[in-house]
Design a protein around this motif. Structure first.
Motif, PDB file in Angstrom:
ATOM      1  N   ILE A   7      -4.040   7.662   2.217  1.00  0.00           N
ATOM      2  CA  ILE A   7      -3.456   6.373   2.598  1.00  0.00           C
ATOM      3  C   ILE A   7      -3.450   5.431   1.403  1.00  0.00           C
ATOM      4  O   ILE A   7      -2.454   4.762   1.113  1.00  0.00           O
TER       5      ILE A   7
ATOM      6  N   THR B 222      -0.154   4.003  -0.363  1.00  0.00           N
ATOM      7  CA  THR B 222       0.077   2.564  -0.412  1.00  0.00           C
ATOM      8  C   THR B 222       0.308   2.088  -1.839  1.00  0.00           C
ATOM      9  O   THR B 222       1.257   1.348  -2.122  1.00  0.00           O
TER      10      THR B 222
ATOM     11  N   THR C  74       3.275  -1.586   2.000  1.00  0.00           N
ATOM     12  CA  THR C  74       1.958  -1.235   2.529  1.00  0.00           C
ATOM     13  C   THR C  74       2.070  -0.771   3.978  1.00  0.00           C
ATOM     14  O   THR C  74       1.520   0.261   4.370  1.00  0.00           O
TER      15      THR C  74
ATOM     16  N   ALA D  51       3.553   2.700   4.232  1.00  0.00           N
ATOM     17  CA  ALA D  51       2.660   3.771   3.798  1.00  0.00           C
ATOM     18  C   ALA D  51       1.578   4.029   4.838  1.00  0.00           C
ATOM     19  O   ALA D  51       1.343   5.175   5.249  1.00  0.00           O
ATOM     20  N   VAL D  52       0.936   2.952   5.310  1.00  0.00           N
ATOM     21  CA  VAL D  52      -0.173   3.138   6.247  1.00  0.00           C
ATOM     22  C   VAL D  52       0.346   3.683   7.575  1.00  0.00           C
ATOM     23  O   VAL D  52      -0.114   4.714   8.083  1.00  0.00           O
TER      24      VAL D  52
END
Lengths: 308, 403
Positions: free
Chosen positions: A13, A17, A252, A255-256
């Motif tokens: 993660i 990110t 962010t 990605a998460v």
């Protein structure tokens, strides 16, 4: 959220990110300069770059790969510009000629050379292997302060962290010249700013981000992160600074959320195996862009009613 | 070498021959369809469409499996890929028209997001029992291995249909590519023609998936058209030249690939086309780099020769090495730099030409004619003998140079 999470999910993660942010930062300016597809071209030519680097050095060590990919990206930019000027061809077509030809060369070299010993193949290059960047030595959250465990972090993490920090630093340091030359090239030139050098540096910075992120997450996330978060951010605001912050937030979030959906989503639905995290991150960023296109407060062109 | 020759003459087996012919037809269709895309300056929209086919392939496979089929029917997969390519195209169009994002951002977003979604679907398919052997990854880079007779026929028939449609639509598409405003004024529905053009490009993309793969099919659409553009300025000729280049690259590439292992079809075809492009960029007579260099040098020589002769006429020394070399090579000056008789004659002629121009620009009212003075064009090329005689009357008789 216990030891398993730290072992198997935390580092991917984080890497995802940081890679997304490293690409989204230069992406903001590329979008505004109508050079969004440079990211696309760069991420295609990274493949021949790493193949040549592998053939020359015989290893898959990180530094030669990064250098090879960076050189290929630079070569592609020079070739595109040369073909555009020498052949008087529109930039889109020149780009299409260069990156497809270089990519084809990369695939051919890869098929011709003996790369069965090492993990180097086209699909890996396209899709990345975010899922494999796990932290096996971690035993729980307290490993974060354990120097022995920390020294076994996947090497991709510090590398992409450095590149993301570099991108952030460059964005801050060169904020004024970047902003000026992006919005009003003539004015920037009149002020004595080296406009073409700024343009070329931006492309090189994008190439560095692409290569570092590519190494960790494959070329799909790279293209998606260059374009989707900044494009969505562009529809949220009229201020460049705010747009950059939005793009970081969107990167962010993609990605998460993408990683979590890819890793745990199928389990919630009753399947027993995960799906491609890179692909899911790209998909989530696309969904965010789609929502921004439908509901973003500044989605319309100036002078055109929203939704018109 | 023998294997290559056998493949090139279609003697390397039935399937290889089919694939080779199919690739040639695909190349022809891609070259012609790509020409209009290139002239319309939308070359990279095809990149978005090509990448957008991937989720369609995956979904079509899943649907076919869910319906109890094998999931590997090429026709079914191609229908799926066409539908998702269409969705991608409409999204690019929609984002560009409805929001303030530029077309390049829309292309990049659609390309990466669709491709990402496609990869997610591929990983789902790999976990299915049937999916392991599906070989859907071959759509990324193309593969002729295990191609069936029906597949080759499908590719050939599709390619032929595309070429026929382009032949029918070539006039309205040309009109729209060069002057959409005029086209609309004469009653051509430009939006529909654009859509038809994109539809043809989509058809080529979908047909080419199996052979060249979705990442490289773009090359087959763009490179032949750009290459053909170097050789001619006429649309119809660009069109058929591009088709020919695409067909040649397709035919040769597929044959080469069939003759040796580890020569993947798609990359070989693309590299051959890129080779033709590079050759044209350098060597084409009108727009090539070599032609530009030569014409620049001819121009340079003309300027230096004239300036050198003018210097002789004024009895000024010449220092420029290129000028000296040119004048010596023509026998206008001796090796020590002194003008020969021939050189003095030429210098007198040039000096007179220059003075005639001075008078012409003073007395002549037509700026379209006097505007052609560039210090190089002999006055005889612009004015009639009568007019020149008029200028001479003002100048007085000729006099020798450097006597």
């Amino acid at each position: 959220m216990g030891a398993d999470f730290v072992q198997f999910s935390l580092t991917p993660i984080l890497i995802g990110t940081l890679a997304a942010i490293a690409c989204a930062l230069p992406g903001n300016f590329l979008i505004l300069r109508r050079q969004a597809l440079i990211g696309d071209a760069i991420s295609h030519v990274v493949l021949p770059g790493i193949v040549v680097a592998f053939l020359v050095t015989g290893t898959v060590a990180a530094l030669p790969m990064l250098l090879g990919a960076g050189a290929a990206a630079l070569l592609a930019v020079v070739l595109i510009e040369a073909i555009r000027r020498l052949g008087r061809i529109e930039p889109g077509a020149a780009m299409g000629v260069v990156f497809t030809a270089l990519f084809a060369g990369g695939v051919l070299l890869l098929e011709q050379s003996d790369t069965s010993r090492v993990h180097l193949d086209v699909e890996h290059a396209l899709m990345g292997n975010l899922e494999t960047l796990i932290w096996l030595r971690a035993t729980g959250w307290d490993s974060l302060i354990d120097p022995v465990a920390l020294s076994h972090l996947p090497v991709e993490l510090p590398r992409i962290a450095v590149v993301a920090a570099l991108m952030a630093a460059l964005t801050v340091i060169f904020w004024r010249p970047l902003k000026l030359s992006t919005f009003d090239e003539g004015f920037a030139r009149a002020l004595g700013l080296p406009v073409s050098a700024i343009g070329l540096s931006l492309v090189i910075a994008a190439a560095v981000a692409a290569v570092a992120a590519f190494d960790a997450v494959g070329s799909i996330i790279v293209i998606a992160m260059f374009i989707c978060p900044p494009a969505a951010a562009r529809l949220m605001t009229n201020s460049l600074a705010v747009q950059v912050w939005w793009s970081v937030a969107f990167a962010t979030l993609s990605a998460v959320l993408g990683y979590v959906l890819a890793g745990y989503g199928p389990l919630w639905l009753g399947f027993d195996s995960a799906v491609s995290a890179a692909g899911m991150i790209a998909t989530v960023s696309g969904v965010i862009l789609g929502l921004a296109c439908l509901f973003g407060p500044h989605r319309a062109r100036v002078g055109v009613a929203a939704g018109g | 070498m023998e294997a290559v020759l056998a493949a090139l003459t279609l003697q390397a087996g039935y399937n290889a021959a089919l694939v080779t012919l199919g690739a040639a037809l695909l190349g022809f269709a891609a070259g012609t369809a790509g020409t209009f895309l290139f002239l319309r300056k939308r070359a990279l929209v095809s990149d978005a469409m090509a990448h957008a086919t991937l989720p369609g392939v995956g979904l079509a496979f899943l649907v076919m499996v869910a319906l109890g089929g094998e999931g590997r029917s090429l026709f079914g997969l191609l229908v799926g890929s066409a539908l998702s390519a269409l969705a991608g195209l409409l999204l690019v169009d929609g984002i560009t028209r409805r929001t303030r994002l530029a077309e390049d951002a829309a292309i990049g977003a659609v390309l990466s997001v669709f491709f990402g979604a496609g990869v997610v679907l591929l990983t789902i398919i790999q976990t299915l029992d049937r999916g392991r052997q599906a070989g859907l990854e071959s759509f990324l880079l193309g593969s002729t291995a295990g191609m069936l007779f029906e597949d080759a026929v499908l590719i050939a028939a599709g390619g032929a249909t595309v070429v026929a449609l382009i032949w029918l639509l070539r006039r309205p598409m040309t009109l729209v590519a060069f002057d959409p405003g005029y086209a609309a004024a004469t009653g051509v529905d430009t939006r529909r023609i654009d859509l038809a053009m994109m539809g043809l490009v989509m058809a080529v993309t979908v047909i080419g998936l199996k052979l060249v793969g979705l990442i490289l099919i773009v090359a087959l659409l763009i490179i032949p058209a750009v290459t053909a553009r170097f050789w001619t300025d006429r649309v119809e000729r660009v069109l058929w030249t591009a088709g020919g280049i695409g067909a040649a690259a397709g035919y040769t590439g597929a044959a080469l690939s069939a003759s040796a292992p580890s020569l993947p079809t798609g990359p070989i075809i693309v590299l051959l086309a890129a080779g033709l492009f590079t050759g044209s960029l350098l060597l084409s007579p009108g727009r090539g780099v070599l032609a530009a260099v030569l014409s620049r040098r001819r121009f340079q020589a003309r300027v230096h020769r004239r300036q050198g002769l003018l210097a002789l006429a004024r009895s000024e020394p010449i220092h420029d090495p290129l000028t000296l070399r040119l004048l010596r090579a023509e026998g206008l000056i001796r090796p020590d730099g002194v003008a020969t008789d021939k050189g003095r004659a030429q210098a007198a002629k040039i000096a007179r030409d220059e003075r005639r121009w001075d008078v012409a620009r003073e007395v002549h009212q037509d700026t379209a004619l006097t505007g052609r003075y560039d210090g190089l064009t002999p006055i005889e090329e612009v004015f009639t003998p009568d007019e020149i005689a008029g200028f001479d009357a003002r100048l007085g008789p000729p006099h020798p140079v450097g006597g």
